[in-house]
Design a protein around this motif. Sequence first.
Motif, PDB file in Angstrom:
ATOM      1  N   ARG A 255       0.830  -1.215   0.000  1.00  0.00           N
ATOM      2  CA  ARG A 255       0.000   0.000   0.000  1.00  0.00           C
ATOM      3  C   ARG A 255       0.858   1.256   0.000  1.00  0.00           C
ATOM      4  NH1 ARG A 255      -3.117  -0.408   5.177  1.00  0.00           N
ATOM      5  NH2 ARG A 255      -3.476   1.707   4.906  1.00  0.00           N
ATOM      6  N   ALA A 256       1.959   1.209   0.769  1.00  0.00           N
ATOM      7  CA  ALA A 256       2.840   2.397   0.876  1.00  0.00           C
ATOM      8  C   ALA A 256       3.516   2.691  -0.455  1.00  0.00           C
ATOM      9  CB  ALA A 256       3.893   2.158   1.954  1.00  0.00           C
ATOM     10  N   LYS A 257       3.632   1.664  -1.320  1.00  0.00           N
ATOM     11  CA  LYS A 257       4.271   1.871  -2.633  1.00  0.00           C
ATOM     12  C   LYS A 257       3.266   2.350  -3.679  1.00  0.00           C
ATOM     13  CE  LYS A 257       6.678  -1.858  -3.692  1.00  0.00           C
ATOM     14  NZ  LYS A 257       7.022  -3.291  -3.689  1.00  0.00           N
ATOM     15  N   ASP A 258       1.996   2.220  -3.323  1.00  0.00           N
ATOM     16  CA  ASP A 258       0.952   2.605  -4.289  1.00  0.00           C
ATOM     17  C   ASP A 258       0.598   4.079  -4.071  1.00  0.00           C
ATOM     18  OD1 ASP A 258      -2.619   1.750  -4.615  1.00  0.00           O
ATOM     19  OD2 ASP A 258      -1.306   3.156  -5.704  1.00  0.00           O
ATOM     20  N   LYS A 259       1.023   4.928  -4.989  1.00  0.00           N
ATOM     21  CA  LYS A 259       0.828   6.386  -4.842  1.00  0.00           C
ATOM     22  C   LYS A 259      -0.636   6.735  -4.638  1.00  0.00           C
ATOM     23  CE  LYS A 259       5.007   8.066  -5.822  1.00  0.00           C
ATOM     24  NZ  LYS A 259       5.711   7.080  -5.023  1.00  0.00           N
ATOM     25  N   ASN A 260      -1.523   5.935  -5.212  1.00  0.00           N
ATOM     26  CA  ASN A 260      -2.959   6.288  -5.116  1.00  0.00           C
ATOM     27  C   ASN A 260      -3.562   5.899  -3.771  1.00  0.00           C
ATOM     28  OD1 ASN A 260      -2.853   7.157  -7.830  1.00  0.00           O
ATOM     29  ND2 ASN A 260      -2.974   5.007  -8.513  1.00  0.00           N
ATOM     30  N   LEU A 265       4.430   4.920   4.850  1.00  0.00           N
ATOM     31  CA  LEU A 265       4.950   4.298   6.061  1.00  0.00           C
ATOM     32  C   LEU A 265       5.399   5.423   6.983  1.00  0.00           C
ATOM     33  CD1 LEU A 265       7.058   1.192   5.006  1.00  0.00           C
ATOM     34  CD2 LEU A 265       4.633   1.353   5.591  1.00  0.00           C
ATOM     35  N   MET A 266       4.624   5.711   7.987  1.00  0.00           N
ATOM     36  CA  MET A 266       4.992   6.784   8.902  1.00  0.00           C
ATOM     37  C   MET A 266       6.235   6.349   9.681  1.00  0.00           C
ATOM     38  SD  MET A 266       2.902   8.800   7.899  1.00  0.00           S
ATOM     39  CE  MET A 266       2.990  10.244   8.921  1.00  0.00           C
ATOM     40  N   GLY A 267       7.139   7.302   9.925  1.00  0.00           N
ATOM     41  CA  GLY A 267       8.393   6.949  10.597  1.00  0.00           C
ATOM     42  C   GLY A 267       9.460   6.508   9.617  1.00  0.00           C
ATOM     43  N   PHE A 268       9.116   6.581   8.307  1.00  0.00           N
ATOM     44  CA  PHE A 268      10.102   6.237   7.265  1.00  0.00           C
ATOM     45  C   PHE A 268      10.383   7.453   6.392  1.00  0.00           C
ATOM     46  CE2 PHE A 268      11.690   1.966   6.269  1.00  0.00           C
ATOM     47  CZ  PHE A 268      11.214   1.271   7.344  1.00  0.00           C
ATOM     48  N   GLY A 269      11.622   7.573   5.966  1.00  0.00           N
ATOM     49  CA  GLY A 269      12.004   8.656   5.056  1.00  0.00           C
ATOM     50  C   GLY A 269      12.456   9.880   5.823  1.00  0.00           C
ATOM     51  N   PRO A 324      14.168   4.048   8.355  1.00  0.00           N
ATOM     52  CA  PRO A 324      13.424   4.481   9.555  1.00  0.00           C
ATOM     53  C   PRO A 324      14.029   5.773  10.106  1.00  0.00           C
ATOM     54  CG  PRO A 324      13.960   2.144   9.696  1.00  0.00           C
ATOM     55  CD  PRO A 324      14.709   2.686   8.507  1.00  0.00           C
ATOM     56  N   ASN A 325      13.176   6.684  10.547  1.00  0.00           N
ATOM     57  CA  ASN A 325      13.681   7.925  11.141  1.00  0.00           C
ATOM     58  C   ASN A 325      13.409   7.925  12.646  1.00  0.00           C
ATOM     59  OD1 ASN A 325      10.966   8.957  11.633  1.00  0.00           O
ATOM     60  ND2 ASN A 325      10.866   9.282   9.415  1.00  0.00           N
ATOM     61  N   VAL A 326      13.702   9.019  13.260  1.00  0.00           N
ATOM     62  CA  VAL A 326      13.646   9.107  14.731  1.00  0.00           C
ATOM     63  C   VAL A 326      12.270   8.720  15.272  1.00  0.00           C
ATOM     64  CG1 VAL A 326      12.927  11.549  14.781  1.00  0.00           C
ATOM     65  CG2 VAL A 326      14.297  10.594  16.674  1.00  0.00           C
TER      66      VAL A 326
HETATM   67  C1  SDX Z   1      10.983  14.408  11.478  1.00  0.00           C
HETATM   68  O1  SDX Z   1      13.760  17.674   9.086  1.00  0.00           O
HETATM   69  C2  SDX Z   1      14.006  17.066  10.161  1.00  0.00           C
HETATM   70  O2  SDX Z   1      15.128  17.017  10.627  1.00  0.00           O
HETATM   71  C3  SDX Z   1      12.810  16.443  10.836  1.00  0.00           C
HETATM   72  C4  SDX Z   1      13.119  15.579  12.057  1.00  0.00           C
HETATM   73  C5  SDX Z   1      13.617  16.427  13.195  1.00  0.00           C
HETATM   74  O3  SDX Z   1      14.307  15.863  14.086  1.00  0.00           O
HETATM   75  O4  SDX Z   1      13.224  17.614  13.290  1.00  0.00           O
HETATM   76  O5  SDX Z   1      14.076  14.611  11.735  1.00  0.00           O
HETATM   77  C6  SDX Z   1      11.879  14.876  12.567  1.00  0.00           C
HETATM   78  O6  SDX Z   1      10.112  15.142  11.084  1.00  0.00           O
HETATM   79  C7  SDX Z   1      11.227  13.048  10.857  1.00  0.00           C
HETATM   80  C8  SDX Z   1      10.244  12.743   9.683  1.00  0.00           C
HETATM   81  C9  SDX Z   1       8.933  12.279  10.305  1.00  0.00           C
HETATM   82  N1  SDX Z   1       7.912  12.118   9.264  1.00  0.00           N
HETATM   83  C10 SDX Z   1       7.489  10.901   8.848  1.00  0.00           C
HETATM   84  O7  SDX Z   1       7.970   9.846   9.230  1.00  0.00           O
HETATM   85  C11 SDX Z   1       6.332  10.948   7.849  1.00  0.00           C
HETATM   86  C12 SDX Z   1       6.576   9.919   6.736  1.00  0.00           C
HETATM   87  N2  SDX Z   1       7.705  10.391   5.929  1.00  0.00           N
HETATM   88  C13 SDX Z   1       7.377  11.119   4.719  1.00  0.00           C
HETATM   89  O8  SDX Z   1       6.247  11.917   4.752  1.00  0.00           O
HETATM   90  C14 SDX Z   1       8.621  11.744   4.090  1.00  0.00           C
HETATM   91  O9  SDX Z   1       9.579  10.777   4.048  1.00  0.00           O
HETATM   92  C15 SDX Z   1       9.209  12.980   4.719  1.00  0.00           C
HETATM   93  C16 SDX Z   1       8.218  14.072   4.846  1.00  0.00           C
HETATM   94  C17 SDX Z   1       9.800  12.692   6.045  1.00  0.00           C
HETATM   95  C18 SDX Z   1      10.341  13.415   3.802  1.00  0.00           C
HETATM   96  O10 SDX Z   1       9.780  13.774   2.648  1.00  0.00           O
HETATM   97  P1  SDX Z   1      10.702  14.029   1.355  1.00  0.00           P
HETATM   98  O11 SDX Z   1      12.146  13.920   1.584  1.00  0.00           O
HETATM   99  O12 SDX Z   1      10.162  15.289   0.782  1.00  0.00           O
HETATM  100  O13 SDX Z   1      10.407  12.813   0.523  1.00  0.00           O
HETATM  101  P2  SDX Z   1       9.558  12.948  -0.723  1.00  0.00           P
HETATM  102  O14 SDX Z   1       8.183  13.314  -0.295  1.00  0.00           O
HETATM  103  O15 SDX Z   1      10.305  13.808  -1.699  1.00  0.00           O
HETATM  104  O16 SDX Z   1       9.567  11.446  -1.216  1.00  0.00           O
HETATM  105  C19 SDX Z   1      10.546  10.961  -2.075  1.00  0.00           C
HETATM  106  C20 SDX Z   1       9.910   9.690  -2.608  1.00  0.00           C
HETATM  107  C21 SDX Z   1       8.491   9.948  -3.154  1.00  0.00           C
HETATM  108  O17 SDX Z   1       8.277   8.965  -4.139  1.00  0.00           O
HETATM  109  P3  SDX Z   1       8.523   9.405  -5.717  1.00  0.00           P
HETATM  110  O18 SDX Z   1       7.721  10.656  -5.975  1.00  0.00           O
HETATM  111  O19 SDX Z   1      10.026   9.650  -5.807  1.00  0.00           O
HETATM  112  O20 SDX Z   1       8.063   8.220  -6.500  1.00  0.00           O
HETATM  113  O21 SDX Z   1       9.762   8.740  -1.547  1.00  0.00           O
HETATM  114  C22 SDX Z   1       8.398   8.500  -1.322  1.00  0.00           C
HETATM  115  C23 SDX Z   1       7.619   9.636  -1.965  1.00  0.00           C
HETATM  116  O22 SDX Z   1       6.336   9.205  -2.325  1.00  0.00           O
HETATM  117  N3  SDX Z   1       8.247   8.487   0.151  1.00  0.00           N
HETATM  118  C24 SDX Z   1       7.575   7.572   0.814  1.00  0.00           C
HETATM  119  C25 SDX Z   1       7.740   7.898   2.161  1.00  0.00           C
HETATM  120  N4  SDX Z   1       8.494   9.004   2.285  1.00  0.00           N
HETATM  121  C26 SDX Z   1       8.800   9.370   1.021  1.00  0.00           C
HETATM  122  N5  SDX Z   1       6.863   6.508   0.394  1.00  0.00           N
HETATM  123  C27 SDX Z   1       6.293   5.756   1.364  1.00  0.00           C
HETATM  124  N6  SDX Z   1       6.413   6.010   2.711  1.00  0.00           N
HETATM  125  C28 SDX Z   1       7.122   7.072   3.121  1.00  0.00           C
HETATM  126  N7  SDX Z   1       7.225   7.335   4.447  1.00  0.00           N
END
Ligand code: SDX
Length: 392
Positions: A255-260, A265-269, A324-326
Amino acid sequence: DTGYFTFDPGFVSTASCRSAITYIDGDAGVLLYRGYPIEQLAAKSSFLEVAYLLINGELPTAKEFESFTDEVTHHTMMHEALKSFLNGFRHDAHPMAMLCGSVASLSAFYHDSLDMADPAQRRLAAIRLIAKVPTLASAAYRYSIGWPIRYPRNNLEYVTRFLHMMFEVPSEPLELNPVVAKALDLLFILHADHEQNASTSTVRLVGSTGANPYACVAAGIAALWGPAHGGANEAVLEMLQEIGTANNVESAVARAKDKNSGFRLMGFGHRVYKNFDPRAKIIREMTHKVLGELGVDDPLLEVALKLEEAALKDDYFVQRKLYPNVDFYSGIIYKALKIPTEMFTVMFALARTAGWVAHWLEQQVDPDQKIGRPRQVYTGATERDYVAMDKR
Ligand code: SDX
């Protein structure tokens, strides 16, 4: 070239400011607070010592730390009138709404007497925020569950004092497992600062207008609340609960790979880390230790481990450098510490207050500091003439 690290000119030109507080190498997964690796601070320091380091740039001597601790301890009380302010919220208001509002209201209680030109008074404002945010945070929680507010006990250490304000009830003494305060202190260290993340950049943008520090930190709290930022820790737990069992992990990854699907995946990226977030590594190890020491067997931990394993070997995540992020594991620990889910982001805000005030103080003495004024790429209509309504 700062003599420590060299940046390519392109990087510097896009940088929003110069800062000496925190350094991140997103590719190498490096995080330094004032030059000290997060791994060493996590293993050897305390949150209040890290707060001192972030603000002052150096680790304190024993005497300096004693005086700093004493200053913070004696600014923990909140103005009694703030109780009426909190009582004005709906009983089920999200604690982040109450924290954001009550921190902004400190402008009315303390700012008028603040001479922003005086470094000692600016520092006092920073101390007040570090001291009072735990009191306001616990007050917001207790209001939301209908319990009487607990006043700060100044004979307690910073994190233990916060836990007492959160959980102590009049009817019985609070039995606190020392593992809980130690684990929370470590989580606060890991969340204390992180360079120019969205909420810290918000604090600096608001600070660049000359707004008072309480208003700046309140703006940072508002920015942190979003699920793409600090709100992710609460969203991770909700996601793990929705996935439910390890058997559902594969479908969640699909599901997380399906843009629609609108599902991520919260906590990832991460905007910066294109490798493992060093904090996530520490928290991951800590999760096993804390749950083991507390004798907590949380099935969500197995779901998280399986989810991480599945994502880290999936090309979609590997190609996009999504790790995985913080926030990925922190919620499982908060849950084991009996921190309510709606308070997870408040924990993040409490810790990040140390970084926010450090950046605000740094900004006040930056000779190159100008008002923040981001520009845009205009995509609207080209110039055109007004048409009277009866002609449209
Ligand atoms: C924090 O900035 C900081 O330092 C923040 C922080 C701090 O200490 O202050 O570290 C704390 O905010 C950590 C992040 C917490 N948020 C989440 O875990 C929410 C889920 N993560 C995503 O929303 C996303 O990864 C972000 C917002 C964290 C980062 O977004 P980016 O770098 O802008 O990534 P992107 O949106 O440009 O995505 C790049 C690609 C996209 O696919 P394509 O368009 O290239 O095909 O990766 C995909 C995105 O769709 N993608 C994900 C994803 N995160 C990015 N796909 C599935 N699951 C995810 N979590």
